[in-house]
Scaffold this active site. Structure first.
Site, PDB file in Angstrom:
ATOM      1  N   ASP A 106     -34.451  99.193 -46.460  1.00 13.95           N
ATOM      2  CA  ASP A 106     -33.049 100.129 -46.976  1.00 13.95           C
ATOM      3  C   ASP A 106     -33.118 101.100 -46.831  1.00 13.95           C
ATOM      4  OD1 ASP A 106     -30.670 100.547 -48.847  1.00 13.95           O
ATOM      5  OD2 ASP A 106     -32.130 102.239 -50.167  1.00 13.95           O
TER       6      ASP A 106
ATOM      7  N   ASP B 250     -34.332 101.041 -53.446  1.00 12.82           N
ATOM      8  CA  ASP B 250     -34.517 102.514 -54.060  1.00 12.82           C
ATOM      9  C   ASP B 250     -34.209 102.221 -55.601  1.00 12.82           C
ATOM     10  OD1 ASP B 250     -32.423 103.101 -53.214  1.00 12.82           O
ATOM     11  OD2 ASP B 250     -33.849 104.622 -52.340  1.00 12.82           O
TER      12      ASP B 250
ATOM     13  N   GLU C  10     -72.769  70.128 -49.322  1.00 11.58           N
ATOM     14  CA  GLU C  10     -73.536  69.877 -50.400  1.00 11.58           C
ATOM     15  C   GLU C  10     -72.948  68.488 -50.525  1.00 11.58           C
ATOM     16  OE1 GLU C  10     -71.988  72.553 -53.005  1.00 11.58           O
ATOM     17  OE2 GLU C  10     -72.983  74.185 -52.235  1.00 11.58           O
TER      18      GLU C  10
END
Length: 864
Positions: free
Chosen positions: A329, A598, A667
């Site tokens: 803006d 804003d 794992e």
């Protein structure tokens, strides 16, 4: 009748449409009938989910679903410790997600604060103060300075009426209203001088008007509807985590099915096979990953505060690092949001300053504050003070004889002042209008105005206009008894150019964005020429920025707009719908969009953007609630600092996900190979949970606070369509994980071959896996290898590894832990075997990386 009248209608047409008499207003009975049909003047809100619903919604995830099944099966198999550990982490994640969701849906509640609670209305011929919610189309309202407009109003009368519409239109300056003006049907919202809109504020003058729209039919209601219907987009991190979860679930289910099928064919008991399948599923899914992501993002939020950026939604921290376009803006973000005199043209500046100061209604208080005028007059007063000219309130009251206020028809205002030489009129206004009334020019004295003088004035006016300056002409005349009109035969003094200047750091911030491969676009409600000139000053789009107006957007369909946003630098004269469409068009092209704003008009676009950034100082409550991040100082340079922080966090998240998934692959490999080779399970479920949740957790968190790479702001952002496992991340995870798994299985098989007890061999495998991962974590800090970054530049990681190692020793040597984890104490000989096997994966890939780099360098030299 829908309660929404076109703004171009005359007051008489509006009153006729609602059966309203301007002298008596609506009858109470008629107002009640309209209220029954249209409802009260309030903004409605869609029903929000309850706290309980929000909590259980956190479990709507495939990866969580698999873990829930694992809990049930673990309880069925009597593995209480496994079930409790998994359940605890799921509940923690659900609570964190619920809290975030509760904070995210407050926008419309804040929007309601912008509706006025009371209104002065004319009913049954009597003026009275009533509740604004009782207003209906057709009511007659009175508006005065300081009032918040309670509904959309078509003005009938206006006297010096000025309304601040910045929250609705995004423009920084108040709008002078004129009830008598005749407007075209397609005039933009910010230029509708015959209208006053809900939620805006009367700053000067007074007026009377007819209510033409209330509640959700008003312009503010339209924004509320957009905001309520706009869905907040999922951030790239959320999308990648969802994709990762689905992939891991498919792998977990596939491995479980494979194990059970192979075991049944080999004649193993089904119960034991099911427990093994659960163990593999637990090994596949990094249970601690959601919590670690949340904690790392929370730590990033704390660092953002140091850059004066307040993060409202955790995933937004990482999204900043992926941003490809910033829709900024203009007013307040790129500019100072403060009108300032930037140029003047005259032959006698003291006289110009003196005249401009008097031709104003702005005042300076005893505390030094500028009050009473509009933005232009306040700027002129500050300019005068800077030149040592100041007019006190008492002096103005004593010497000011008459004020002829500004209006849109005359385009000027005049003040008659008692000077030593007699009465003098000082006039300021539009240069071309004022010049036509001048017969003389001030050049230290009054001289006749020539054709060349007029040409010079018009040329300067044109030059100022091309620089997007607001130009004010100033003239004067000494009055005498025979003066027929105070605004005739004036003496031209000069002209003044005013602008809302760009922030000093804005140009550098935009260049930094460009260097970081982030495109900056300007989106504003201002005029096309003003926006284009500001873009040129800030180097948005280079020397010739491509500018598009809101009317051009209206003429585009979805596909045409998607093409337009790719080649446009500035969008001017835009509405809330335009901003929303621009954001969505950019997203359709694969961009990760950050939107700043804003005003209330920015809220829907901020919510739809990948990351909405609100201004903390000038921003409205509505905008802040819709945003993901609030800038404390309204400064675009803060966005650049936040982007750097976001990129660092994005890189760190990739680091610890690489670390965690490499561990999980290790794992899986050690468990699967053992089964295929007909060996017992090297790890029990609680060992895997301990590694995933505890041992790996601290180093992963420490990776999350790792320092940024030197070239982090020279790299291209990772856009929406770039896979999370790009840049060979997937290969690094699999290759390192496979070698870690193999190096874990080797000592386990050797211990069994040497006739050691199963618990002893499992403890050695467990220790080898943990140590290999703790060494591997240092390799994950660099995109190349462990040898390319110092081990001690992240002391948090060193501390985390030491703590994880201490916890491993606790599990191995503390007797109460032996029952839970099926471990036994290890000898120094065992630890020597663990150390050798654990170092192999990281050392091997480090040496390999150095060899590849040197080979590439050698080939480059040969080619040269």
């Amino acid at each position: 009748m829908n309660g929404k009248m076109p703004h171009c209608q005359s007051p008489q047409d509006v009153c006729t449409a609602y059966d309203t008499a301007p002298t008596t207003g609506l009858r109470t009975s008629a107002a009640a009938r309209i209220m029954d049909r249209l409802g009260p003047n309030v903004l409605v809100q869609a029903r929000r989910p309850s706290v309980v619903a929000m909590f259980f919604r956190q479990f709507y995830d495939v990866m969580v679903g698999v873990l829930l099944v694992a809990i049930v099966l673990s309880l069925w198999m009597g593995e209480r410790y496994d079930a409790v550990a998994i359940a605890a982490i799921l509940i923690i994640n659900a609570v964190l997600g619920m809290i975030q969701e509760m904070r995210a849906e407050q926008s419309l509640h804040a929007l309601k604060k912008w509706t006025a609670p009371t209104a002065r209305m004319l009913r049954d011929g009597q003026w009275h103060q009533g509740a604004a919610r009782d207003l209906v189309p057709g009511d007659i309202l009175s508006l005065r300075a300081g009032d918040r407009v309670p509904a959309d109003v078509r003005l009938i009368e206006s006297v010096r009426l000025r309304i601040e519409e910045g929250a609705l239109t995004g423009e920084a300056h108040g709008v002078d209203k004129n009830a008598a003006a005749v407007l075209a049907a397609d005039v933009p919202l910010g230029e509708r001088v015959t209208m006053a809109y809900m939620g805006t504020t009367v700053t000067d003058g007074q007026g009377i008007g007819v209510v033409v729209a209330t509640g959700m039919a008003s312009e503010m209601g339209r924004i509320a509807h957009l905001l309520d219907q706009t869905k907040a987009v999922r951030t790239p991190l959320q999308q990648h985590m969802e994709q990762l979860g689905k992939t891991l679930v498919v792998i977990a289910l596939g491995l479980t099915a494979l194990v059970i099928a192979a075991g049944v064919l080999q004649g193993h008991p089904f119960g034991a096979l099911l427990l093994t399948g659960i163990t593999l599923a637990v090994a596949v899914i990094p249970e601690g990953l959601p919590a670690i992501v949340t904690l790392v993002l929370a730590l990033g939020v704390q660092r953002m505060v140091q850059h004066r950026a307040i993060v409202r939604k955790l995933p937004s921290v990482e999204t900043l690092g992926c941003t490809t376009v910033i829709c900024a803006d203009k007013t307040g973000t790129l500019t100072c949001n403060n009108m300032t005199v930037t140029a003047s043209s005259c032959s006698d500046e003291p006289q110009l300053v003196h005249a401009a100061m008097w031709a104003s209604e702005a005042l300076v208080t005893e505390e030094g504050h500028v009050i009473g005028g509009n933005a232009t007059e306040n700027a002129l007063l500050r300019w005068g003070i800077a030149h040592g000219v100041s007019i006190s309130h008492e002096e103005r009251a004593q010497r000011c004889v008459r004020v002829v206020p500004f209006d849109h028809t005359r385009k000027r205002m005049s003040v008659v002042v008692r000077e030593d030489a007699g009465l003098v009129v000082y006039t300021k206004g539009a240069p071309e209008t004022l010049l036509a009334l001048c017969t003389h020019v001030w050049q230290g004295r009054v001289v006749p105005m020539t054709a060349q003088h007029r040409k010079d004035v018009l040329d300067t006016n044109e030059r100022y206009a091309q620089q997007a300056l607001r130009v004010i002409g100033v003239a004067m005349r000494t009055l005498d008894a025979d003066t027929p009109s105070i605004e005739q035969q004036l003496t031209w003094i000069g002209m003044i150019g005013l602008a809302d200047p760009p922030r000093p750091e804005a140009a550098d911030a935009i260049k930094a964005c460009h260097d970081a491969h982030v495109r900056t676009m300007m989106i504003t409600g201002d005029h096309v020429t003003t926006a284009a000139a500001m873009a040129q000053q800030l180097r948005i789009g280079g020397d010739a920025p491509r500018v598009v107006s809101g009317s051009d957007i209206d003429a585009c369909d979805k596909d045409a707009l998607a093409s337009m946003v790719q080649r446009t630098d500035v969008f001017a004269r835009v509405t809330p719908e335009h901003k929303l469409r621009i954001v969505q068009a950019l997203q359709s092209q694969g961009h990760v969009v950050a939107m700043t704003g804003d005003g209330v008009n920015d809220a829907p676009a901020l919510k739809a953007a990948d990351i909405g950034i609100a201004m903390g100082t000038s921003g409205t409550d509505v905008t802040k609630e819709a945003a993901d991040i609030v800038l404390h100082d309204d400064n675009i340079a803060t966005i650049v600092a936040a982007i750097k922080e976001g990129r660092t966090i994005d890189a760190n998240i990739r680091k610890f996900i690489r670390y965690l998934l490499s561990s999980n692959v290790g794992e899986i490999v050690v468990m699967l190979l053992a089964m295929l080779l007909g060996l017992p399970l090297p790890l029990v479920p609680m060992m895997i949970l301990w590694v995933n949740l505890v041992t790996d957790g601290l180093p992963a968190l420490a990776l999350g606070v790792d320092r940024a790479e030197r070239d982090v702001m020279q790299q291209a952002p990772r856009g929406r369509d770039v896979p999370f496992f790009a840049q060979r991340l997937g290969w690094k995870i699999v290759s390192r994980g496979v070698l870690i798994g193999v190096c874990t299985l080797v000592p386990f098989a050797w211990m069994l071959h040497a006739q050691y007890a199963l618990a002893h061999a499992q403890t050695v495998a467990f220790a080898t896996l943990v140590v290999a991962q703790l060494v591997h974590v240092f390799d994950c800090r660099s995109s190349r290898s462990i040898f390319h970054r110092s081990l001690f530049t992240n002391m948090w990681l060193v501390l985390a590894v030491c703590l994880s190692m201490a916890m491993l020793l606790l599990v191995v040597y503390w007797t109460p832990m032996h029952v839970v984890f099926s471990t036994v104490p290890l000898s120094l000989r065992d630890w020597a075997l663990v150390a050798v096997c654990a170092l192999v994966p990281t050392i091997f890939f480090g040496v390999w990386s150095v060899w590849v780099d040197r080979r590439r360098a050698y080939r480059a030299v040969v080619r040269a």
